[in-house]
Design a protein around this motif. Structure first.
Motif, mmCIF file in Angstrom:
data_model
loop_
_atom_site.group_PDB
_atom_site.id
_atom_site.type_symbol
_atom_site.label_atom_id
_atom_site.label_comp_id
_atom_site.label_asym_id
_atom_site.label_seq_id
_atom_site.Cartn_x
_atom_site.Cartn_y
_atom_site.Cartn_z
ATOM 1 N N THR A 169 -15.181 34.657 -1.704
ATOM 2 C CA THR A 169 -13.634 34.287 -1.498
ATOM 3 C C THR A 169 -13.258 35.582 -0.811
ATOM 4 N N PHE A 170 -12.730 35.321 0.370
ATOM 5 C CA PHE A 170 -12.231 36.527 1.004
ATOM 6 C C PHE A 170 -10.803 36.078 1.624
ATOM 7 N N TYR A 171 -10.007 36.961 2.020
ATOM 8 C CA TYR A 171 -8.820 36.840 2.725
ATOM 9 C C TYR A 171 -8.441 37.517 3.969
ATOM 10 N N VAL A 172 -7.586 36.770 4.692
ATOM 11 C CA VAL A 172 -7.164 37.292 6.192
ATOM 12 C C VAL A 172 -5.374 37.067 5.912
ATOM 13 N N GLY A 173 -4.780 37.867 6.227
ATOM 14 C CA GLY A 173 -3.457 37.713 6.264
ATOM 15 C C GLY A 173 -2.797 37.439 7.727
ATOM 16 N N PHE A 174 -1.788 36.564 8.010
ATOM 17 C CA PHE A 174 -1.058 36.223 9.088
ATOM 18 C C PHE A 174 0.316 36.611 8.960
ATOM 19 N N ASP A 175 0.942 37.237 9.881
ATOM 20 C CA ASP A 175 2.278 37.695 9.916
ATOM 21 C C ASP A 175 3.093 36.745 10.462
ATOM 22 N N PRO A 176 4.224 36.138 9.793
ATOM 23 C CA PRO A 176 4.781 34.984 10.406
ATOM 24 C C PRO A 176 6.245 35.373 11.311
ATOM 25 N N THR A 177 5.606 36.228 12.363
ATOM 26 C CA THR A 177 6.705 36.734 13.084
ATOM 27 C C THR A 177 6.976 35.832 14.306
ATOM 28 N N ALA A 178 6.144 34.669 14.411
ATOM 29 C CA ALA A 178 6.629 33.754 15.297
ATOM 30 C C ALA A 178 5.937 32.399 14.592
ATOM 31 N N ASP A 179 6.322 31.050 15.195
ATOM 32 C CA ASP A 179 5.659 29.949 14.498
ATOM 33 C C ASP A 179 4.540 29.584 15.233
ATOM 34 N N SER A 180 3.606 30.298 15.902
ATOM 35 C CA SER A 180 2.506 29.848 16.527
ATOM 36 C C SER A 180 1.561 31.367 16.438
ATOM 37 N N LEU A 181 0.284 30.898 16.224
ATOM 38 C CA LEU A 181 -0.425 31.969 16.670
ATOM 39 C C LEU A 181 -0.830 32.173 18.083
ATOM 40 N N HIS A 182 -1.293 33.294 18.650
ATOM 41 C CA HIS A 182 -1.450 33.245 20.197
ATOM 42 C C HIS A 182 -2.933 33.652 20.289
ATOM 43 N N VAL A 183 -3.430 33.749 21.444
ATOM 44 C CA VAL A 183 -5.090 34.015 21.708
ATOM 45 C C VAL A 183 -5.640 35.126 20.843
ATOM 46 N N GLY A 184 -4.604 36.313 20.930
ATOM 47 C CA GLY A 184 -5.198 37.406 20.470
ATOM 48 C C GLY A 184 -5.344 37.183 18.926
ATOM 49 N N HIS A 185 -4.604 36.740 18.149
ATOM 50 C CA HIS A 185 -4.749 36.353 16.700
ATOM 51 C C HIS A 185 -5.930 35.379 16.466
ATOM 52 N N PHE A 186 -6.455 34.666 17.066
ATOM 53 C CA PHE A 186 -7.532 33.694 17.149
ATOM 54 C C PHE A 186 -8.724 34.255 16.699
ATOM 55 N N ILE A 187 -8.941 35.621 17.062
ATOM 56 C CA ILE A 187 -10.219 36.251 16.637
ATOM 57 C C ILE A 187 -10.301 36.295 15.348
ATOM 58 N N GLN A 188 -9.149 36.172 14.333
ATOM 59 C CA GLN A 188 -9.279 36.129 12.858
ATOM 60 C C GLN A 188 -9.775 34.810 12.403
ATOM 61 N N VAL A 189 -9.202 33.774 13.281
ATOM 62 C CA VAL A 189 -9.270 32.563 12.680
ATOM 63 C C VAL A 189 -10.904 32.153 13.144
ATOM 64 N N MET A 190 -11.603 32.555 14.296
ATOM 65 C CA MET A 190 -12.742 32.521 14.484
ATOM 66 C C MET A 190 -13.809 33.106 13.597
ATOM 67 N N VAL A 191 -13.436 34.209 13.227
ATOM 68 C CA VAL A 191 -14.128 34.944 11.832
ATOM 69 C C VAL A 191 -14.140 34.196 10.698
#
Length: 407
Positions: free
Chosen positions: A33-55
């Motif tokens: 079990t692992f975790y990744v944090g997402f900062d809710p400064t906007a209501d959508s991810l952008h392409v740069g954040h998607f690296i984390q989702v791919m991992v």
């Protein structure tokens, strides 16, 4: 069966690891079990954040359990990592709205059903903390001297670091402790700008729980020149189709630099690495084929195959001079604006084609702007009702960026 650590390594995701050999061994022998944090400064991810989702998708495919942690609590403080000045504060209602939107968005790509993966919000435990208890129990483990050597604080010291931001490392470290207690989470992953915070969490779990946990960072999505990818003149390239249409997302990737093709294919698609290397080594006009594959594959991951096919078709129609306009971004505007007449430069800036009237003026002077396929050479041009055909007007910037105005 290949170890997911090797997959992430070969594709170029991994930047730093607290215990490389132990992490690899752990990922090879059990479901972690692992975790990744997402900062809710906007209501959508952008392409740069998607690296984390791919991992996280690679990890879940290999049988590991993701926790997508939305930072509804930490966002009230603001993360100083990688920033030269303090972030602007959002209201609690904005943060809650953003957190809910992100959770919904991330759930499209990962199974967060409470068994194969989890969604969490650190507001649930941070909001109710008693300050004195927290400082006594958690604060005692943190050395200010050591914190000041952390990269994320060093860059801020010149401009002034607020005590608010100093707390951020304690709160993020506490998240790891909380997730370890609740879900037996053993690994925190994040962008390379999170390294200091991740080390804080690994250390806190060791001191409080006497357990060994691990940290891993991955590369930020950058160009070969080291610039962050996922930004255009008109702002971020969003994952939300209402903010960035599938066509615009496709076009953004279709138009990246030749030098970035291989790295981006490795990070943003699931194509086998042999194919990635083959496509990355194409030269001359052949490399455009690789860019089309990249644009199609990533748009398919984000928006599904049907939208990817539509975007590809629209891009090819534009390229061959055809007129499949179904996926070109368009804006509805009030007829009265054009009855009075509006300056072309202002209109382009309003539509997000240019970031300023100055940029629009330069483009016109360089011959880079067309209205309804007629090149415009006079930057003083006013757009009026006469310019519309069947209530529509097409502005083209450069060779490939189109925007339709409808009245």
């Amino acid at each position: 069966m290949s170890n997911v650590y090797d997959i992430l390594m070969e594709r170029g995701f991994i930047e730093q690891a607290t215990h490389e050999d132990e992490i690899r061994e752990l990922l090879g022998k059990e479901s972690v079990t692992f975790y990744v944090g997402f900062d809710p400064t906007a209501d959508s991810l952008h392409v740069g954040h998607f690296i984390q989702v791919m991992v996280m998708m690679h990890m879940q495919k290999a049988g590991h359990k993701p926790i997508a942690l939305v930072g509804g609590g930490t966002a009230m403080v603001g993360d100083p990592s990688g920033k030269t000045e303090m972030r602007k504060m959002l209201t609690e209602a904005d943060i809650d709205h953003n957190a809910t939107s992100l959770k919904h968005q991330i759930s499209k790509y990962l199974d967060l059903d409470g068994e194969k993966g989890y969604a969490a919000n650190n507001k649930d435990w941070l909001k109710g903390l008693q300050y004195i208890d927290f400082i006594r129990d958690i604060g005692k483990h943190f050395s200010v001297n050591r914190m000041l050597t952390a990269e994320c604080f060093k860059s801020r010291l010149e401009k002034g670091l607020s005590f608010l931001e100093f707390n951020y490392m304690l709160m993020q470290s506490y998240d790891f402790l909380e997730l370890n207690r609740k879900y037996n989470c053993k690994l925190e992953m994040g962008g390379n700008d999170q390294w200091s915070n991740i080390l804080g969490g690994v250390d806190l779990v060791r001191r409080e729980e006497k357990k060994q946990v691990y940290g891993l960072t991955f590369k930020l999505l950058t160009t070969s020149e080291g610039k962050k990818m996922g930004k255009t003149e008109s702002g971020a390239v969003w994952i939300d189709p209402d903010k960035t249409s599938p066509f615009e997302l496709y076009q953004y990737l279709r138009n990246i630099d030749d030098a970035d093709v291989e790295n981006t294919l490795a990070l943003l698609t699931f194509l086998p690495m042999d194919e990635v290397r083959r496509l990355g080594s194409l030269e001359g006009s052949e490399i455009n084929k690789a860019k089309e594959i990249l644009a199609f594959e990533f748009t398919k991951i984000v928006h599904g195959e049907e939208e990817a096919k539509k975007a590809e078709k629209a891009a090819k129609a534009l390229f061959s001079g055809g007129v499949d306009m179904s996926n070109v971004p368009s804006t509805d505007m009030d007829k009265s604006i054009f009855e009075a007449g509006i300056g072309l430069l202002g209109l382009m800036t309003d539509l997000g084609l240019t970031s300023s009237n100055g940029e629009a003026r330069r483009l016109v002077k360089q011959g880079g702007v067309s209205v309804n396929d007629k090149q415009i050479t006079d930057f003083r041009k006013e757009i009026t009702i006469e310019d519309f055909e069947d209530g529509k007007l097409m502005i083209r910037k450069g060779k490939k960026k189109y925007h339709q105005v409808k009245i």
